[in-house]
Design a protein around this motif. Sequence first.
Motif, short mmCIF file in Angstrom:
data_model
loop_
_atom_site.label_atom_id
_atom_site.label_comp_id
_atom_site.label_asym_id
_atom_site.label_seq_id
_atom_site.Cartn_x
_atom_site.Cartn_y
_atom_site.Cartn_z
N UNK A 73 0.84 -1.20 0.00
CA UNK A 73 0.00 0.00 0.00
C UNK A 73 0.87 1.25 0.00
N UNK A 74 0.64 2.16 -0.93
CA UNK A 74 1.44 3.39 -0.98
C UNK A 74 1.10 4.33 0.17
N UNK A 75 2.01 5.24 0.45
CA UNK A 75 1.78 6.25 1.47
C UNK A 75 0.76 7.27 0.96
N UNK A 76 0.18 8.08 1.86
CA UNK A 76 -0.78 9.10 1.39
C UNK A 76 -0.19 10.03 0.34
N UNK A 77 1.06 10.43 0.49
CA UNK A 77 1.69 11.30 -0.51
C UNK A 77 1.76 10.59 -1.86
N UNK A 78 2.13 9.30 -1.84
CA UNK A 78 2.22 8.55 -3.08
C UNK A 78 0.85 8.37 -3.72
N UNK A 120 -1.60 10.49 -3.59
CA UNK A 120 -1.90 11.77 -4.24
C UNK A 120 -1.18 11.88 -5.57
N UNK A 121 0.11 11.49 -5.59
CA UNK A 121 0.88 11.57 -6.83
C UNK A 121 0.33 10.61 -7.90
N UNK A 122 -0.08 9.42 -7.48
CA UNK A 122 -0.64 8.47 -8.43
C UNK A 122 -1.98 8.97 -8.99
N UNK A 123 -2.78 9.60 -8.14
CA UNK A 123 -4.04 10.17 -8.62
C UNK A 123 -3.79 11.32 -9.60
#
Length: 231
Positions: A21-26, A28-31
Amino acid sequence: MQFKSSASLVRWLLTPFVRVAPTPVQVVLLLLLAAFAAPVFLVVEAPLLLGLDQAWSARIRPYGWLLHLHAACGVLALLTGPFQLVPGVRVHYPRVHRVLGYVYLSTIAIAAPVAIWIAVFHIEPAERLASVAQALLWLFTTLAALVAIRATDVATHRLWMARSYALTLTFVIVRFTTEVLGFRFPADAGGAAAMIWLSTVCVVLAADAIVAFWRPAARPAPRGPAARRSA
């Protein structure tokens, strides 16, 4: 393998996804990546692939197969890159991380030289230097990431991979800006070449900033009894 309940089966099935599972920052970047890539595919790429733009098809006819090879490799790099940057994949599934890394490297080893060939022989002279420089930098950053990990320098590998993938994203960013939003620099301000230079510089700076932001702070050295016990 036996499961006591359906809940335990579900937990077992979800374990790989929880681990990576990616971090919240990741997230956001993926979205953001999806928000840029989806309109580009629907507005720009799909009509070209379906042959709906006759003028474009006639223009690329002399080098169409090279352009499609470059685009296919670029898309594969675009899709495999995020898996290289999510810590859960490299921590819990190092073999998958390594295989996808070589896939990513191979796609760029093909796409970058093809981009240089197309730029030198088939695109406008005004854009030639910028396109060749961008492709060379794309190839160089990727090879630098490979050299760093072969030397087991993980921090340097991480930095160069971030730069490499940022340059992969210019494929999406430039088309989103010019084709979806309709923004272009006027000819007397550099035109398409200026857009290429600007996007290249901006994404590399952004990659450096993101890597610096994510880098964990160094732990302070132990003091007192804890230090004596560890000595």
